[in-house]
Design an enzyme around this catalytic site. Structure first.
Site, PDB file in Angstrom:
ATOM      1  N   GLU A   1      10.221  16.415  27.801  1.00  0.00           N
ATOM      2  CA  GLU A   1      10.676  17.591  28.558  1.00  0.00           C
ATOM      3  C   GLU A   1       9.899  17.714  29.861  1.00  0.00           C
ATOM      4  O   GLU A   1      10.428  18.172  30.875  1.00  0.00           O
ATOM      5  CB  GLU A   1      10.536  18.857  27.691  1.00  0.00           C
ATOM      6  CG  GLU A   1      11.623  18.897  26.625  1.00  0.00           C
ATOM      7  CD  GLU A   1      11.246  19.668  25.375  1.00  0.00           C
ATOM      8  OE1 GLU A   1      10.249  20.413  25.385  1.00  0.00           O
ATOM      9  OE2 GLU A   1      11.962  19.500  24.360  1.00  0.00           O
TER      10      GLU A   1
ATOM     11  N   GLY B   1      10.901  22.269  16.929  1.00  0.00           N
ATOM     12  CA  GLY B   1      11.570  23.446  16.360  1.00  0.00           C
ATOM     13  C   GLY B   1      11.084  23.856  14.981  1.00  0.00           C
ATOM     14  O   GLY B   1      10.822  25.041  14.734  1.00  0.00           O
TER      15      GLY B   1
ATOM     16  N   HIS C   1       5.228  14.507  27.434  1.00  0.00           N
ATOM     17  CA  HIS C   1       6.374  14.886  26.606  1.00  0.00           C
ATOM     18  C   HIS C   1       7.657  14.690  27.421  1.00  0.00           C
ATOM     19  O   HIS C   1       7.678  14.930  28.629  1.00  0.00           O
ATOM     20  CB  HIS C   1       6.229  16.347  26.159  1.00  0.00           C
ATOM     21  CG  HIS C   1       7.246  16.732  25.127  1.00  0.00           C
ATOM     22  ND1 HIS C   1       8.541  17.050  25.461  1.00  0.00           N
ATOM     23  CD2 HIS C   1       7.167  16.814  23.782  1.00  0.00           C
ATOM     24  CE1 HIS C   1       9.212  17.326  24.346  1.00  0.00           C
ATOM     25  NE2 HIS C   1       8.405  17.181  23.317  1.00  0.00           N
TER      26      HIS C   1
ATOM     27  N   GLU D   1       8.979   9.421  20.528  1.00  0.00           N
ATOM     28  CA  GLU D   1       9.958  10.501  20.481  1.00  0.00           C
ATOM     29  C   GLU D   1      11.238  10.057  21.189  1.00  0.00           C
ATOM     30  O   GLU D   1      11.349  10.198  22.416  1.00  0.00           O
ATOM     31  CB  GLU D   1       9.397  11.748  21.167  1.00  0.00           C
ATOM     32  CG  GLU D   1       8.166  12.310  20.481  1.00  0.00           C
ATOM     33  CD  GLU D   1       8.104  13.823  20.621  1.00  0.00           C
ATOM     34  OE1 GLU D   1       8.006  14.482  19.588  1.00  0.00           O
ATOM     35  OE2 GLU D   1       8.191  14.337  21.738  1.00  0.00           O
TER      36      GLU D   1
ATOM     37  N   SER E   1      13.430  16.039  15.746  1.00  0.00           N
ATOM     38  CA  SER E   1      14.130  16.727  14.660  1.00  0.00           C
ATOM     39  C   SER E   1      13.528  16.447  13.274  1.00  0.00           C
ATOM     40  O   SER E   1      14.262  16.275  12.294  1.00  0.00           O
ATOM     41  CB  SER E   1      15.625  16.398  14.688  1.00  0.00           C
ATOM     42  OG  SER E   1      16.191  16.844  15.917  1.00  0.00           O
TER      43      SER E   1
ATOM     44  N   GLY F   1      15.199  18.068  19.501  1.00  0.00           N
ATOM     45  CA  GLY F   1      15.900  19.347  19.534  1.00  0.00           C
ATOM     46  C   GLY F   1      17.404  19.228  19.333  1.00  0.00           C
ATOM     47  O   GLY F   1      18.147  20.172  19.571  1.00  0.00           O
TER      48      GLY F   1
ATOM     49  N   ASN G   1       4.397  21.187  18.071  1.00  0.00           N
ATOM     50  CA  ASN G   1       4.565  21.452  19.501  1.00  0.00           C
ATOM     51  C   ASN G   1       5.410  22.715  19.631  1.00  0.00           C
ATOM     52  O   ASN G   1       6.615  22.677  19.410  1.00  0.00           O
ATOM     53  CB  ASN G   1       5.262  20.257  20.165  1.00  0.00           C
ATOM     54  CG  ASN G   1       5.637  20.555  21.608  1.00  0.00           C
ATOM     55  OD1 ASN G   1       5.126  21.493  22.206  1.00  0.00           O
ATOM     56  ND2 ASN G   1       6.532  19.750  22.165  1.00  0.00           N
ATOM     57  N   TRP G   2       4.753  23.809  19.973  1.00  0.00           N
ATOM     58  CA  TRP G   2       5.467  25.086  20.032  1.00  0.00           C
ATOM     59  C   TRP G   2       6.308  25.254  21.301  1.00  0.00           C
ATOM     60  O   TRP G   2       7.014  26.263  21.436  1.00  0.00           O
ATOM     61  CB  TRP G   2       4.474  26.250  19.942  1.00  0.00           C
ATOM     62  CG  TRP G   2       4.008  26.531  18.557  1.00  0.00           C
ATOM     63  CD1 TRP G   2       4.359  25.890  17.410  1.00  0.00           C
ATOM     64  CD2 TRP G   2       3.085  27.562  18.180  1.00  0.00           C
ATOM     65  NE1 TRP G   2       3.725  26.450  16.334  1.00  0.00           N
ATOM     66  CE2 TRP G   2       2.927  27.481  16.773  1.00  0.00           C
ATOM     67  CE3 TRP G   2       2.367  28.538  18.877  1.00  0.00           C
ATOM     68  CZ2 TRP G   2       2.091  28.343  16.071  1.00  0.00           C
ATOM     69  CZ3 TRP G   2       1.525  29.388  18.178  1.00  0.00           C
ATOM     70  CH2 TRP G   2       1.397  29.291  16.782  1.00  0.00           C
ATOM     71  N   LYS G   3       6.154  24.333  22.250  1.00  0.00           N
ATOM     72  CA  LYS G   3       6.893  24.451  23.522  1.00  0.00           C
ATOM     73  C   LYS G   3       6.690  25.857  24.106  1.00  0.00           C
ATOM     74  O   LYS G   3       5.613  26.414  23.965  1.00  0.00           O
ATOM     75  CB  LYS G   3       8.380  24.136  23.322  1.00  0.00           C
ATOM     76  CG  LYS G   3       8.598  22.877  22.498  1.00  0.00           C
ATOM     77  CD  LYS G   3      10.013  22.398  22.524  1.00  0.00           C
ATOM     78  CE  LYS G   3      10.168  21.240  21.566  1.00  0.00           C
ATOM     79  NZ  LYS G   3      11.305  20.390  21.865  1.00  0.00           N
TER      80      LYS G   3
HETATM   81  C1  PEP Z   1       9.116  17.843  20.252  1.00  0.00           C
HETATM   82  O1  PEP Z   1       9.220  18.814  20.972  1.00  0.00           O
HETATM   83  O2  PEP Z   1       8.171  17.070  20.429  1.00  0.00           O
HETATM   84  C2  PEP Z   1      10.120  17.636  19.213  1.00  0.00           C
HETATM   85  C3  PEP Z   1      10.085  16.528  18.510  1.00  0.00           C
HETATM   86  O3  PEP Z   1      11.065  18.621  19.027  1.00  0.00           O
HETATM   87  P1  PEP Z   1      12.053  18.805  17.760  1.00  0.00           P
HETATM   88  O4  PEP Z   1      11.231  18.593  16.514  1.00  0.00           O
HETATM   89  O5  PEP Z   1      12.577  20.185  17.884  1.00  0.00           O
HETATM   90  O6  PEP Z   1      13.113  17.753  17.891  1.00  0.00           O
END
Ligand code: PEP
Length: 249
Positions: free
Chosen positions: A97, A235, A95, A167, A213, A173, A9-11
């Site tokens: 976010e 990330g 998601h 998640e 993470s 993050g 997931n590049w966000k």
């Molecule tokens: C995500 O954005 O779905 C995610 C799990 O982010 P990160 O790996 O940075 O925690």
């Protein structure tokens, strides 16, 4: 055996040129890797570049969101048909976010899920508790409610391509990862809810990814859990070497 799915997931990162550079670097690193499915989800603006760069490879392209309507006056939105036309096969839905910053609710997740399934996309539906909910012992309730409402009026037959991503919001993050055991416990709750909604046979086949993470250093321990059917990586998916290392855990 459920084939694992490792999704990036590049966000809101990378321009089309940077997306092309990423594929130039990662494709040789994952060439021939067929143990797991690999999906990269860039921004809408990078989909064209990503689809072209990944053509003929073992990497599929997903979007990070979609709108549920077929068309209409919805400024800034993109629907399932548009994603399919762009060569997209997967889509992230709900998601945290988007729930946190863009008003996404369990009900919009449900509408988006139905629309993605109808169109033939592979939906990756995200669920997860915030820290206060975990500390209050509410993880089970939250996961069950999010799943129940996401799956509302979706039949097992229609949901056949469904993927769920667990998640925990406190792990996204933040550098904090759920332990493999915590993730496995949460996945078991989600699978139990899927069994109630769709039947045990469906639940046994449902892929549940862990996200929060995930890094090259912890990917092996997480992916070794029988309940964990892959990863949704934020990330650490931006760097081709790091994402390839996760894919190869
Ligand atoms: C995500 O954005 O779905 C995610 C799990 O982010 P990160 O790996 O940075 O925690």
């Amino acid at each position: 055996m459920r084939k694992k799915l490792i999704a990036a997931n590049w966000k809101m990162y990378k321009t089309p040129d940077q997306a092309r550079d990423f594929f130039r670097d990662i494709l040789p690193l994952v060439h021939g890797h067929d143990r797991d499915e690999i999906v990269v989800c860039p921004t809408y603006l990078c989909l064209d570049a990503a689809v072209a760069a990944a053509k003929g490879s073992n990497v599929a392209i997903g979007a990070q969101n979609l709108h549920w309507e077929k068309e209409g006056a919805f400024t800034g939105e993109v629907n399932a048909a548009m994603l399919l036309a762009a060569g997209v096969t997967h889509v992230i839905i709900g998601h945290s976010e988007r729930r946190q910053y863009f008003g996404e609710t369990d009900d919009t997740v449900n509408l988006k899920l139905k629309s993605a399934l109808e169109a033939g996309l592979v939906p990756i539906v995200c669920v997860g508790e915030v820290l206060e909910e975990r500390e209050a012992g509410l993880t089970d309730d939250v996961l069950r409610r999010q799943c129940l409402r996401a799956f509302h009026k979706v039949s097992a037959k229609k949901a056949v391509r469904l993927v769920v991503a667990y998640e925990p919001v406190w792990a996204i993050g933040t550098g904090k990862t759920a332990t493999p055991q915590m993730a496995a416990d949460a996945h078991a709750i989600i699978r139990a809810q899927a069994a109630e909604s769709f039947g045990q046979e469906f639940a046994d086949k449902l892929r549940i990814l862990y996200g929060g993470s995930v890094k090259p250093e912890n990917a092996h321990a997480l992916m070794s859990e029988e309940e964990i059917d892959g990863a949704l990586v934020g990330g650490a998916s931006l760097d081709p070497k790091s994402f390839a290392a996760i894919v190869k855990y």
